[in-house]
Design an enzyme around this catalytic site. Sequence first.
Site, PDB file in Angstrom:
ATOM      1  N   LEU A  35      17.292 -30.425  -7.606  1.00 10.66           N
ATOM      2  CA  LEU A  35      16.155 -29.656  -7.079  1.00 10.66           C
ATOM      3  C   LEU A  35      16.380 -28.156  -7.188  1.00 10.66           C
ATOM      4  CD1 LEU A  35      15.310 -31.716  -3.846  1.00 10.66           C
ATOM      5  CD2 LEU A  35      14.261 -31.932  -6.103  1.00 10.66           C
ATOM      6  N   GLU A  73       0.825  -1.213   0.000  1.00 11.69           N
ATOM      7  CA  GLU A  73       0.000   0.000   0.000  1.00 11.69           C
ATOM      8  C   GLU A  73       0.855   1.257   0.000  1.00 11.69           C
ATOM      9  OE1 GLU A  73      -0.098  -2.586   1.910  1.00 11.69           O
ATOM     10  OE2 GLU A  73      -2.068  -3.027   2.743  1.00 11.69           O
TER      11      GLU A  73
HETATM   12  C1  AOF Z   1       0.406  -4.830   4.598  1.00 10.08           C
HETATM   13  N1  AOF Z   1       0.901  -4.738   3.338  1.00 10.08           N
HETATM   14  O1  AOF Z   1       2.246  -5.463   1.691  1.00 10.08           O
HETATM   15  C2  AOF Z   1       2.203  -6.710   3.672  1.00 10.08           C
HETATM   16  C3  AOF Z   1       1.638  -6.818   4.986  1.00 10.08           C
HETATM   17  O2  AOF Z   1       7.650  -7.545   9.506  1.00 10.08           O
HETATM   18  P1  AOF Z   1       6.682  -6.468   9.083  1.00 10.08           P
HETATM   19  O3  AOF Z   1       6.675  -5.265   9.959  1.00 10.08           O
HETATM   20  O4  AOF Z   1       6.803  -6.164   7.612  1.00 10.08           O
HETATM   21  O5  AOF Z   1       5.204  -7.051   9.277  1.00 10.08           O
HETATM   22  C4  AOF Z   1       4.856  -8.265   8.709  1.00 10.08           C
HETATM   23  C5  AOF Z   1       3.357  -8.383   8.752  1.00 10.08           C
HETATM   24  O6  AOF Z   1       2.769  -7.361   7.982  1.00 10.08           O
HETATM   25  C6  AOF Z   1       2.875  -9.679   8.135  1.00 10.08           C
HETATM   26  O7  AOF Z   1       2.812 -10.716   9.084  1.00 10.08           O
HETATM   27  C7  AOF Z   1       1.501  -9.302   7.675  1.00 10.08           C
HETATM   28  O8  AOF Z   1       0.616  -9.306   8.754  1.00 10.08           O
HETATM   29  C8  AOF Z   1       1.679  -7.870   7.217  1.00 10.08           C
HETATM   30  N2  AOF Z   1       2.036  -7.835   5.802  1.00 10.08           N
HETATM   31  N3  AOF Z   1       0.735  -5.889   5.383  1.00 10.08           N
HETATM   32  O9  AOF Z   1      -0.323  -3.941   5.045  1.00 10.08           O
HETATM   33  C9  AOF Z   1       1.788  -5.615   2.834  1.00 10.08           C
HETATM   34  N4  AOF Z   1       3.117  -7.588   3.209  1.00 10.08           N
HETATM   35 ZN    ZN Z   2       1.570  -2.549   5.965  1.00 13.90          ZN
END
Ligand code: AOF
Ligand code: ZN
Length: 359
Positions: free
Chosen positions: A202, A50
């Site tokens: 693999l 986002e």
């Molecule tokens: C979003 N947008 O594109 C993604 C999300 O380690 P962090 O701080 O990046 O947090 C990981 C968590 O963020 C992951 O477990 C999931 O809940 C969320 N991922 N959220 O708003 C994104 N990739």
């Molecule tokens: Zn996020």
Amino acid sequence: MAAAIRLSLWHRGLTADNPSVGSIVVRADGRAPTIVGRGVTAYGGRPHAELQALAEAGDAARGATVYATLEPCSHIGKAPPCADAIVAAGVSRVVIATLDPDQRVAGRGVAILRKAGIEVVVGCRQEEARRAMAGFLSLRGRGRPYLTLKLAVSHDGMIGRQGAGQVAITGALARRAVQMMRIEHEAIMVGVGTAVADDPLLTARLDGLEGRTPIRVVIDPFARMLSAARMFDDMAAPAPIVLVSEKAAQNRIDGLAARGAQIRAVASDYRGRFDPREILRVLGVSGIKSVLLEGGAETARRFLDAGLVDRIALFRGSGIVGEAGVAAPIGPEAVPHGFSQVDAAVYGEDRLTVFERNS
Ligand code: AOF
Ligand code: ZN
């Protein structure tokens, strides 16, 4: 949302323990809707989708609609929460495919948006989006990776021939499709029987994608794996994980470690046998979200019997194996018991059918 889901697929397998999320910003302005920002979770998991979509949209995000394949996050990680960024950008509507099971989010993202007066719709193309991030949802929701069993079965129901090493069941096109499947998973797993008999590489060997070999995992309670195995030769690929029990001889473990293997201890029973559940738990602890199980028959059967296979990618070849064939771990019926067909494709002479376990 269909476009956001397609975008999310670009980074599947490349976002570490983050899901690969797709997000687009759309303006209508009384004309045909126009995409003014796009984002997909970056390599390694940050920045989130986002934030990138909003950055591209700039001022055009004000009054626009944001589509996101996962609920925008509400926790403070390496960057401020995506939900706050959406509010700050003046977005008026957010359409979400599925909620985030992460304990730190779990509905709080939606709450932040609604509290700011933003219209929020949840559940758009949910099933499709959940399939695209099945690995993440499995690891966060069930504490274990999503498991896909890949099988190549001959016309007479065999997956190989006893003592013959690798036997070609399918043609070149289907084998390329398998290579694609490999790079979409974080790990490829085989039993030690297959590792010793076939001595497989693999690796991902598609042009331009050579650097994309996932972590290779060998289930090897007694450390029988040969340190001369070809799997250890590819210095560019991540070091293979060898899962051993406390029954494995230390000198054998040392030999494998000297070849670069990452040794992981897994609890076993008195005969040195692993509980397949424990294997997935250990891989989950390493942040592995999805595993492609590539054989052999015995290993596949054990995961099937334990109810741990979530999806089956079944390639059917047209050739006959005949004498000394190794029977496939599933019966000859068109749909494996307890599964439903979700997809099908044709690769030259071979057919692929994809099944998901009935929930
Ligand atoms: C979003 N947008 O594109 C993604 C999300 O380690 P962090 O701080 O990046 O947090 C990981 C968590 O963020 C992951 O477990 C999931 O809940 C969320 N991922 N959220 O708003 C994104 N990739
Ligand atoms: Zn996020």
